[in-house]
Design a protein around this motif. Structure first.
Motif, PDB file in Angstrom:
ATOM      1  N   CYS A 123       0.837  -1.209   0.000  1.00  0.00           N
ATOM      2  CA  CYS A 123       0.000   0.000   0.000  1.00  0.00           C
ATOM      3  C   CYS A 123       0.870   1.256   0.000  1.00  0.00           C
ATOM      4  CB  CYS A 123      -0.950   0.009   1.199  1.00  0.00           C
ATOM      5  SG  CYS A 123      -2.360  -1.102   0.983  1.00  0.00           S
ATOM      6  N   LYS A 124       1.945   1.210   0.785  1.00  0.00           N
ATOM      7  CA  LYS A 124       2.864   2.360   0.790  1.00  0.00           C
ATOM      8  C   LYS A 124       3.382   2.607  -0.620  1.00  0.00           C
ATOM      9  CE  LYS A 124       4.560   2.444   5.437  1.00  0.00           C
ATOM     10  NZ  LYS A 124       5.324   1.503   6.268  1.00  0.00           N
ATOM     11  N   LYS A 125       3.824   1.532  -1.236  1.00  0.00           N
ATOM     12  CA  LYS A 125       4.377   1.633  -2.577  1.00  0.00           C
ATOM     13  C   LYS A 125       3.379   2.233  -3.571  1.00  0.00           C
ATOM     14  CE  LYS A 125       6.342  -1.466  -5.877  1.00  0.00           C
ATOM     15  NZ  LYS A 125       6.437  -2.910  -6.201  1.00  0.00           N
ATOM     16  N   HIS A 126       2.101   1.928  -3.373  1.00  0.00           N
ATOM     17  CA  HIS A 126       1.060   2.426  -4.296  1.00  0.00           C
ATOM     18  C   HIS A 126       0.306   3.629  -3.732  1.00  0.00           C
ATOM     19  CE1 HIS A 126       1.820  -1.569  -6.043  1.00  0.00           C
ATOM     20  NE2 HIS A 126       1.410  -1.015  -7.180  1.00  0.00           N
ATOM     21  N   ASP A 152      -9.042  -1.329  11.845  1.00  0.00           N
ATOM     22  CA  ASP A 152      -9.614  -1.436  13.186  1.00  0.00           C
ATOM     23  C   ASP A 152      -8.471  -1.642  14.195  1.00  0.00           C
ATOM     24  OD1 ASP A 152      -8.880  -4.093  13.014  1.00  0.00           O
ATOM     25  OD2 ASP A 152     -10.914  -4.886  13.017  1.00  0.00           O
ATOM     26  N   GLU A 153      -8.811  -1.811  15.465  1.00  0.00           N
ATOM     27  CA  GLU A 153      -7.779  -1.871  16.513  1.00  0.00           C
ATOM     28  C   GLU A 153      -6.765  -2.987  16.289  1.00  0.00           C
ATOM     29  OE1 GLU A 153      -9.048  -1.869  20.581  1.00  0.00           O
ATOM     30  OE2 GLU A 153     -10.335  -0.119  20.245  1.00  0.00           O
ATOM     31  N   LYS A 154      -7.287  -4.145  15.887  1.00  0.00           N
ATOM     32  CA  LYS A 154      -6.377  -5.281  15.714  1.00  0.00           C
ATOM     33  C   LYS A 154      -5.430  -5.084  14.531  1.00  0.00           C
ATOM     34  CE  LYS A 154      -8.949  -8.701  18.239  1.00  0.00           C
ATOM     35  NZ  LYS A 154      -9.890  -9.825  18.199  1.00  0.00           N
ATOM     36  N   VAL A 155      -5.894  -4.371  13.533  1.00  0.00           N
ATOM     37  CA  VAL A 155      -4.998  -4.035  12.416  1.00  0.00           C
ATOM     38  C   VAL A 155      -3.914  -3.086  12.932  1.00  0.00           C
ATOM     39  CG1 VAL A 155      -4.830  -2.840  10.183  1.00  0.00           C
ATOM     40  CG2 VAL A 155      -6.739  -4.402  10.609  1.00  0.00           C
ATOM     41  N   ALA A 156      -4.341  -2.106  13.728  1.00  0.00           N
ATOM     42  CA  ALA A 156      -3.416  -1.087  14.242  1.00  0.00           C
ATOM     43  C   ALA A 156      -2.360  -1.687  15.169  1.00  0.00           C
ATOM     44  CB  ALA A 156      -4.200   0.006  14.970  1.00  0.00           C
ATOM     45  N   ILE A 162       0.223  -3.025  12.168  1.00  0.00           N
ATOM     46  CA  ILE A 162       0.845  -2.072  11.231  1.00  0.00           C
ATOM     47  C   ILE A 162       0.419  -0.643  11.555  1.00  0.00           C
ATOM     48  CG2 ILE A 162       1.082  -3.682   9.278  1.00  0.00           C
ATOM     49  CD1 ILE A 162      -1.539  -2.418   8.150  1.00  0.00           C
ATOM     50  N   ASP A 163       1.162   0.286  11.037  1.00  0.00           N
ATOM     51  CA  ASP A 163       0.800   1.706  11.130  1.00  0.00           C
ATOM     52  C   ASP A 163      -0.419   1.979  10.253  1.00  0.00           C
ATOM     53  OD1 ASP A 163       2.555   2.752  12.874  1.00  0.00           O
ATOM     54  OD2 ASP A 163       3.956   3.552  11.363  1.00  0.00           O
ATOM     55  N   CYS A 164      -1.439   2.619  10.800  1.00  0.00           N
ATOM     56  CA  CYS A 164      -2.601   2.989   9.980  1.00  0.00           C
ATOM     57  C   CYS A 164      -3.438   4.016  10.713  1.00  0.00           C
ATOM     58  CB  CYS A 164      -3.447   1.758   9.660  1.00  0.00           C
ATOM     59  SG  CYS A 164      -4.212   1.016  11.102  1.00  0.00           S
ATOM     60  N   LYS A 165      -4.327   4.665   9.967  1.00  0.00           N
ATOM     61  CA  LYS A 165      -5.317   5.525  10.593  1.00  0.00           C
ATOM     62  C   LYS A 165      -6.430   4.640  11.157  1.00  0.00           C
ATOM     63  CE  LYS A 165      -4.721   9.758   7.939  1.00  0.00           C
ATOM     64  NZ  LYS A 165      -5.358  10.808   7.153  1.00  0.00           N
ATOM     65  N   MET A 201      -9.743  -1.595   6.573  1.00  0.00           N
ATOM     66  CA  MET A 201      -9.419  -2.989   6.905  1.00  0.00           C
ATOM     67  C   MET A 201     -10.074  -3.365   8.227  1.00  0.00           C
ATOM     68  SD  MET A 201      -5.431  -3.451   5.823  1.00  0.00           S
ATOM     69  CE  MET A 201      -4.819  -2.852   4.231  1.00  0.00           C
ATOM     70  N   LYS A 202     -10.718  -4.526   8.224  1.00  0.00           N
ATOM     71  CA  LYS A 202     -11.465  -4.987   9.392  1.00  0.00           C
ATOM     72  C   LYS A 202     -11.074  -6.434   9.660  1.00  0.00           C
ATOM     73  CE  LYS A 202     -15.371  -6.133  11.692  1.00  0.00           C
ATOM     74  NZ  LYS A 202     -15.601  -5.688  13.053  1.00  0.00           N
TER      75      LYS A 202
END
Lengths: 413, 413
Positions: free
Chosen positions: A279-282, A289-293, A296-299, A317-318
């Motif tokens: 995603c960074k590359k693109h 959601d919390e578990k994604v956070a 990885i770094d995300c809003k 992402m969920k």
């Protein structure tokens, strides 16, 4: 609105002529129209220029201006589109079913044109030629109402088509343009039920909502796409990343682009870092959601994110703890367009394909394939997100109806 | 209208359960419901009696009272109807088409339930069981809004069905009844687009018009029938008389009854006296144009007669000088339901079948055959007079949609 009723009457008269045309006659006329578009390019481009200047003057968004703009190449594309329609099989007259009843009645279900189709669309002049081509080949008369910003272009294109039809000895009322840019006219058009058999809106969510809510003519909703990819616990993670990046970024402004990921917890630690890098590359922003956070770094993703068709370099992402939870989530937030599961497990694949409610359900492929060309239907008039009549990509067949033809020798009840 | 939204939510939840049921489970449940209707007859009849008393008190028309009235025999008929639905093939899961694309994607078009179907109908309690049976077998949840005069009967029937489903371990929300008789509720129901996939109105012209004009949910119009029989110059006149008397009088109040004759001048002197005699014998009043009046005694037909669905012992007659004139007349006045030509000439037959715009076109047979049972579809939920989705008699298949199931191994665009 007398002129509108007159358009309706013209179309209703034309439909009886059009249904009598042979495939050969229709194909010859389509080729003549294609040639005429090329021949009259200068005139069309000059009229288009007027629309562009007016658009620039009123400060139209560059993206919309781009859709409005015609070039020689784009006119060539319109002509090429018509030539491709010539290559498609004629659906009219096909016997869909045939059976005989015990009383000797023979019953055939024959494919027939819809009759008169209305199209309401935004300021994309190429739709004018595309819609004509598909409606004409399927034996229908069409009444077009394009966006008011494209009025000069649409008038020029329609004029060329009508003239070419006339030269072929075919009723020019096969295609008519509503030239008024008055909104009250569009409203009245949606109530022209006596003459129009089907109304197809094509454009953004607002346009479609307005047509669905106001039309008394049967409508096919060509809707928005809040498409998901679900990464199952049995997913091939590299395949998942490849498909997701394709579905998200290959073309961001389209209805079959992926807007949201659903990820099984069992694979999150493995797949999320890969996704984050890709995603960074693109240049894709992740909202998780919390578990994604935790991985990885995300809003942070809020409830609203799950229901949003971004049409942008953003993806939500969920995480879920089971395929059932994934299916429930998707059925809650999707727009019945295109949904994919990435899995190597056949049972999970079959469960997803069966239980997810969408026009197109995929296993191990990009949602970007929901498209008439990709399905092999040739051109498409739109992608239906309703369940009545047509679902998914709509080609020529989807612009037809059928009738029952019953032959007897005096049978009574 | 919170309770209405709740019904919608219940149905939307139920549809996911229903689509998972096997044919065996559905058939077992239908038989259980049939048995329960018989077993609970006394309760249903007692509730129906309340509706009848209320109807009599308000001076309901005897014909409507008759439609409202249940008897043990009619309840047996409802149960028998459900048992017949068990015998019909389950349409769900059928692979309608399957193809492979050059990139290796395999695409299947699979038949799936519509989801949630709404039915709005008049005070005929038998429709409650019929609609449930067809919707259930085709995997759909149904929300019923019956006529307010039948409210006690409908409540009793729905209660029996729901209890039987519960006993079978199936969600009772497969069928829900809107118990309110408030017109505002019906209006709100027509806007429950978020939860209801298809709305089917069944009843008179007024009811259908109201639904078509007000609903934001896709509608299938089950319309009125202004059906014609055309006696061609090459007709067998005895066959013509036999078919016309059958189509007119076998059951006068139905949508597939013949309302109007079109007669080629070349045969008028021969066929009209025969028709006049037959109509007298069957107490049918003739309203004819001038040329008809020159041959037989009749009342004069005015323009309005040609557009009227009498549903009565009246028939209009119009003479023409060619088959083209006949087809034009029929296409002008018909309601796209059922139209017949009587002719021994194959070219004329084929021309009529092709050019007349109707759901069912007949040669040498009675229009009364437009019926799900007569077509061999088993029961029918109505006869569609629109061109979108379904046309003519609608059985189980017509209550379904489809989805595209696409299988890949990592394909991207």
């Amino acid at each position: 609105m007398e002129f509108l009723v007159q358009l309706g009457k013209n179309a209703a008269a034309a439909k009886y002529e059009l249904q009598k045309l042979t495939t050969k006659q229709k194909d010859k006329a389509l080729l003549a129209v294609a040639d005429a578009l090329i021949k009259e390019s200068a005139e069309i481009l000059a009229e288009n220029e007027k629309d562009i200047i007016a658009g620039e003057k009123k400060g139209m968004h560059p993206g919309l201006l781009d859709r409005l703009r015609l070039t020689q190449e784009r006119i060539n594309g319109m002509a090429e589109g018509l030539r491709q329609v010539v290559e498609l099989p004629d659906p009219i007259g096909e016997v869909i079913e045939a059976f005989e009843r015990p009383n000797g009645l023979s019953i055939e279900k024959r494919r027939v044109p819809m009759g008169v189709i209305g199209m309401i669309y935004e300021s994309r002049p190429n739709v004018t030629a595309d819609a004509f081509g598909l409606c004409f080949k399927s034996g229908n008369a069409v009444i077009l109402k394009g966006g008011s910003d494209a009025i000069c272009s649409n008038r020029a294109i329609t004029k060329v088509i009508r003239k070419a039809l006339r030269t072929e000895g075919i009723t020019e009322d096969a295609v008519q343009l509503i030239e008024s840019t008055d909104r009250a006219v569009t409203q009245a058009f949606m109530h022209l039920k006596e003459y129009v058999d089907l109304l197809i809106p094509r454009g953004g969510a607002g346009l479609i909502k307005s047509v669905v809510e106001n039309s008394t003519i049967p409508v096919i909703e060509t809707g928005t796409g809040n498409c998901h990819v679900y990464i199952d616990e049995f997913a091939d993670c590299d395949m998942a990343v490849s498909i997701i990046i394709n579905a998200k970024t290959q073309r961001i402004g389209v209805c079959n682009a992926c807007e949201s990921l659903v990820i099984h917890e069992a694979v999150k630690d493995k797949v999320l870092p890969l996704l984050s890098d890709a995603c960074k590359k693109h240049h894709v922003e992740i909202r998780g959601d919390e578990k994604v956070a935790q991985v990885i770094d995300c809003k942070p993703a809020c409830e609203e994110d799950y229901g949003t068709e971004y049409l942008d370099y953003i993806i939500s992402m969920k995480t879920v703890s089971s395929i059932d939870e994934a299916i429930d989530h998707i059925n809650k937030y999707n727009t019945r367009h295109s949904e994919a599961i990435i899995t190597e497990n056949k049972e999970h694949a079959e469960k997803f394909l069966k239980e997810v409610d969408a026009a197109c359900v995929y296993v191990n492929a990009s949602t970007r394939f929901t498209d008439g060309f990709e399905f092999g239907f040739g051109a498409e008039i739109g992608i239906s997100t309703q369940k009545l009549h047509a679902r998914g990509p709509m080609g020529l067949k989807e612009l037809t109806s059928y009738k029952y033809v019953i032959k007897g020798n005096g049978q009574i009840r």
